[in-house]
Write a protein that holds these residues in place. Structure first.
Motif, PDB file in Angstrom:
ATOM      1  N   LEU A   7       0.828  -1.203   0.000  1.00  0.00           N
ATOM      2  CA  LEU A   7       0.000   0.000   0.000  1.00  0.00           C
ATOM      3  C   LEU A   7       0.862   1.253   0.000  1.00  0.00           C
ATOM      4  N   ARG A   8       1.954   1.213   0.754  1.00  0.00           N
ATOM      5  CA  ARG A   8       2.836   2.377   0.802  1.00  0.00           C
ATOM      6  C   ARG A   8       3.484   2.633  -0.552  1.00  0.00           C
ATOM      7  N   ARG A   9       3.875   1.569  -1.243  1.00  0.00           N
ATOM      8  CA  ARG A   9       4.486   1.752  -2.568  1.00  0.00           C
ATOM      9  C   ARG A   9       3.472   2.319  -3.555  1.00  0.00           C
ATOM     10  N   LEU A  10       2.237   1.791  -3.493  1.00  0.00           N
ATOM     11  CA  LEU A  10       1.198   2.292  -4.388  1.00  0.00           C
ATOM     12  C   LEU A  10       0.895   3.754  -4.118  1.00  0.00           C
ATOM     13  N   ALA A  11       0.988   4.132  -2.844  1.00  0.00           N
ATOM     14  CA  ALA A  11       0.654   5.509  -2.474  1.00  0.00           C
ATOM     15  C   ALA A  11       1.772   6.485  -2.786  1.00  0.00           C
ATOM     16  N   GLY A  12       2.990   5.988  -2.951  1.00  0.00           N
ATOM     17  CA  GLY A  12       4.150   6.861  -3.059  1.00  0.00           C
ATOM     18  C   GLY A  12       4.081   7.869  -4.181  1.00  0.00           C
ATOM     19  N   ALA A  13       3.655   7.435  -5.367  1.00  0.00           N
ATOM     20  CA  ALA A  13       3.648   8.333  -6.525  1.00  0.00           C
ATOM     21  C   ALA A  13       2.720   9.513  -6.320  1.00  0.00           C
ATOM     22  N   SER A  14       1.521   9.251  -5.815  1.00  0.00           N
ATOM     23  CA  SER A  14       0.574  10.353  -5.627  1.00  0.00           C
ATOM     24  C   SER A  14       1.053  11.309  -4.554  1.00  0.00           C
ATOM     25  N   CYS A  15       1.749  10.791  -3.546  1.00  0.00           N
ATOM     26  CA  CYS A  15       2.259  11.670  -2.493  1.00  0.00           C
ATOM     27  C   CYS A  15       3.327  12.613  -3.030  1.00  0.00           C
ATOM     28  N   LEU A  16       4.168  12.126  -3.943  1.00  0.00           N
ATOM     29  CA  LEU A  16       5.204  12.984  -4.511  1.00  0.00           C
ATOM     30  C   LEU A  16       4.587  14.164  -5.243  1.00  0.00           C
ATOM     31  N   LEU A  17       3.490  13.907  -5.940  1.00  0.00           N
ATOM     32  CA  LEU A  17       2.813  14.997  -6.639  1.00  0.00           C
ATOM     33  C   LEU A  17       2.237  15.999  -5.655  1.00  0.00           C
ATOM     34  N   ARG A  18       1.655  15.504  -4.576  1.00  0.00           N
ATOM     35  CA  ARG A  18       1.030  16.401  -3.604  1.00  0.00           C
ATOM     36  C   ARG A  18       2.061  17.274  -2.899  1.00  0.00           C
ATOM     37  N   ARG A  19       3.247  16.739  -2.680  1.00  0.00           N
ATOM     38  CA  ARG A  19       4.250  17.478  -1.916  1.00  0.00           C
ATOM     39  C   ARG A  19       4.785  18.688  -2.661  1.00  0.00           C
ATOM     40  N   ARG A  20       4.474  18.796  -3.940  1.00  0.00           N
ATOM     41  CA  ARG A  20       4.920  19.966  -4.689  1.00  0.00           C
ATOM     42  C   ARG A  20       4.164  21.221  -4.279  1.00  0.00           C
ATOM     43  N   SER A  21       3.040  21.039  -3.622  1.00  0.00           N
ATOM     44  CA  SER A  21       2.223  22.187  -3.234  1.00  0.00           C
ATOM     45  C   SER A  21       2.331  22.421  -1.742  1.00  0.00           C
ATOM     46  N   ALA A  22       3.122  23.415  -1.337  1.00  0.00           N
ATOM     47  CA  ALA A  22       3.297  23.710   0.087  1.00  0.00           C
ATOM     48  C   ALA A  22       1.994  24.178   0.707  1.00  0.00           C
ATOM     49  N   THR A  23       1.212  24.928  -0.063  1.00  0.00           N
ATOM     50  CA  THR A  23      -0.065  25.417   0.452  1.00  0.00           C
ATOM     51  C   THR A  23      -0.991  24.260   0.752  1.00  0.00           C
ATOM     52  N   TRP A  24      -1.058  23.310  -0.169  1.00  0.00           N
ATOM     53  CA  TRP A  24      -1.923  22.152   0.037  1.00  0.00           C
ATOM     54  C   TRP A  24      -1.519  21.398   1.288  1.00  0.00           C
ATOM     55  N   ALA A  31      -4.749  14.425   5.171  1.00  0.00           N
ATOM     56  CA  ALA A  31      -6.145  14.260   4.757  1.00  0.00           C
ATOM     57  C   ALA A  31      -6.303  13.049   3.857  1.00  0.00           C
ATOM     58  N   SER A  32      -5.284  12.779   3.052  1.00  0.00           N
ATOM     59  CA  SER A  32      -5.319  11.640   2.140  1.00  0.00           C
ATOM     60  C   SER A  32      -4.630  10.443   2.782  1.00  0.00           C
ATOM     61  N   PHE A  33      -5.242   9.284   2.655  1.00  0.00           N
ATOM     62  CA  PHE A  33      -4.673   8.084   3.266  1.00  0.00           C
ATOM     63  C   PHE A  33      -3.345   7.711   2.630  1.00  0.00           C
ATOM     64  N   SER A  34      -3.167   8.038   1.361  1.00  0.00           N
ATOM     65  CA  SER A  34      -1.898   7.736   0.704  1.00  0.00           C
ATOM     66  C   SER A  34      -0.750   8.485   1.367  1.00  0.00           C
ATOM     67  N   GLU A  35      -1.015   9.665   1.880  1.00  0.00           N
ATOM     68  CA  GLU A  35       0.028  10.403   2.591  1.00  0.00           C
ATOM     69  C   GLU A  35       0.267   9.813   3.977  1.00  0.00           C
ATOM     70  N   VAL A  36      -0.795   9.398   4.636  1.00  0.00           N
ATOM     71  CA  VAL A  36      -0.655   8.792   5.961  1.00  0.00           C
ATOM     72  C   VAL A  36       0.183   7.518   5.887  1.00  0.00           C
ATOM     73  N   LEU A  37       0.038   6.777   4.800  1.00  0.00           N
ATOM     74  CA  LEU A  37       0.780   5.526   4.653  1.00  0.00           C
ATOM     75  C   LEU A  37       2.289   5.739   4.582  1.00  0.00           C
ATOM     76  N   GLN A  38       2.719   6.965   4.360  1.00  0.00           N
ATOM     77  CA  GLN A  38       4.153   7.247   4.321  1.00  0.00           C
ATOM     78  C   GLN A  38       4.743   7.480   5.716  1.00  0.00           C
ATOM     79  N   LEU A  39       3.898   7.566   6.728  1.00  0.00           N
ATOM     80  CA  LEU A  39       4.372   7.795   8.090  1.00  0.00           C
ATOM     81  C   LEU A  39       5.022   6.535   8.644  1.00  0.00           C
ATOM     82  N   GLU A  40       5.933   6.727   9.589  1.00  0.00           N
ATOM     83  CA  GLU A  40       6.501   5.550  10.255  1.00  0.00           C
ATOM     84  C   GLU A  40       5.417   4.908  11.117  1.00  0.00           C
ATOM     85  N   ASP A  41       5.618   3.653  11.493  1.00  0.00           N
ATOM     86  CA  ASP A  41       4.540   2.827  12.031  1.00  0.00           C
ATOM     87  C   ASP A  41       3.858   3.421  13.261  1.00  0.00           C
ATOM     88  N   THR A  42       4.633   3.954  14.205  1.00  0.00           N
ATOM     89  CA  THR A  42       4.032   4.484  15.429  1.00  0.00           C
ATOM     90  C   THR A  42       3.132   5.672  15.128  1.00  0.00           C
TER      91      THR A  42
END
Length: 287
Positions: A7-24, A31-42
């Motif tokens: 799931l984290r690998r699948l989410a990675g690409a969309s997160c990279l696109l989102r990170r280009r927008s500091a305002t967002w 807000a997006s689960f794909s971004e949450v999946l990039q967090l460390e486990d704890t």
């Protein structure tokens, strides 16, 4: 673990696109689960499963079985999020408002409603749930009692979400008639979400609302709001007290509460999944 890694690998690409927008990122981080999946486990556990994240603050021997009654896999949570993302064929939008049941829209899909004391953070929570649909207008005010009508939001063909007026301070004069009629007459109502402020805990008005739901036999669940503002000790105290109350003094209440933060999005993803489940759009387990 392998499923989480996929799931984290699948989410990675969309997160990279989102990170280009500091305002967002500043306004909707996590807000997006794909971004949450990039967090460390704890941190991931704390955001997705806030109750489980509190376990390390509990005294030894405290029974936490009720923390995991609704315990979906990350893949289910990921699937549920799709209901809250609009697309060309899946429209999420405000439908109408009503002050009486004869003004309410006649909708056939399953329905959930959110009720709570004035200034409990109800509209902020609904705005967080719909954060992936930024065109949906959910009015949020710092003034208690801002919501005066029943506001209906249609989530495609899948379900309707209703934002009810707050009770207590500055509640509409006809609040009781409006809400009681809705709860008794709305045949497609699947679950009522009763919001409680995590900083102040149960108030007298909350107990009145609970009595009403119990009297009408309405299935409901407690949502503990503003957990980002409550000190950990106070939060744990209120969580345990509310869980104990639900277990010993209610008949229609789901025995697991849902702590949330509309600022940090803690618990929002799990709550989306629970809504998807109780409306019949994500069958998983009994609730």
């Amino acid at each position: 673990m392998l499923r989480l890694q996929r799931l984290r690998r699948l989410a990675g690409a969309s997160c990279l696109l989102r990170r280009r927008s500091a305002t967002w990122r500043s306004s909707t981080k996590n807000a997006s689960f794909s971004e949450v999946l990039q967090l460390e486990d704890t941190k991931l556990t704390g955001v997705v499963f806030p109750l489980q994240g509190l376990e390390r603050y509990l005294a030894p021997g405290v029974n936490t079985a009720s923390f995991r009654i609704f315990n979906p896999g990350l893949d289910h949570i990921h699937r549920a999020e799709a209901l809250f993302k609009p697309s060309g064929r899946h429209v999420i939008d405000y439908v109408s408002s009503a002050v009486r049941m004869d003004h309410a829209p006649q909708l056939s899909q399953p329905e959930v409603c959110f009720v709570g004391r004035s200034n409990v953070g109800k509209s902020s929570l609904i705005k967080a749930l719909f954060s992936l649909a930024p065109d949906v207008e959910v009015r949020v005010s710092k003034t208690p009692g801002h919501t005066k009508k029943m506001n209906f939001f249609k989530v495609g063909k899948y379900f309707t979400l209703v934002d009810m007026p707050g009770y207590g301070y500055r509640a509409p004069q006809d609040f009781a008639d409006m809400v009681e009629a809705y709860l008794q007459e709305r045949q497609n109502l699947k679950r009522t979400f009763l919001l409680v402020d995590s900083v102040v805990g149960f108030q007298k008005a909350d107990h009145i609302a609970i009595e009403m739901l119990e009297e009408f036999g309405i299935p409901y669940v407690f949502v503990l709001t503003k957990i980002d503002k409550a000190p950990k000790g106070l939060l744990v105290k209120n969580v345990l007290e509310i869980q104990d109350f639900a277990e010993k003094h209610t008949q229609g209440c789901f025995p697991q509460l849902f702590p949330v933060s509309s600022i940090e999005y803690s618990g929002i993803h799990l709550l989306r999944c629970f809504i998807a489940h109780v409306t019949g759009n994500l069958p998983m387990m009994n609730s």
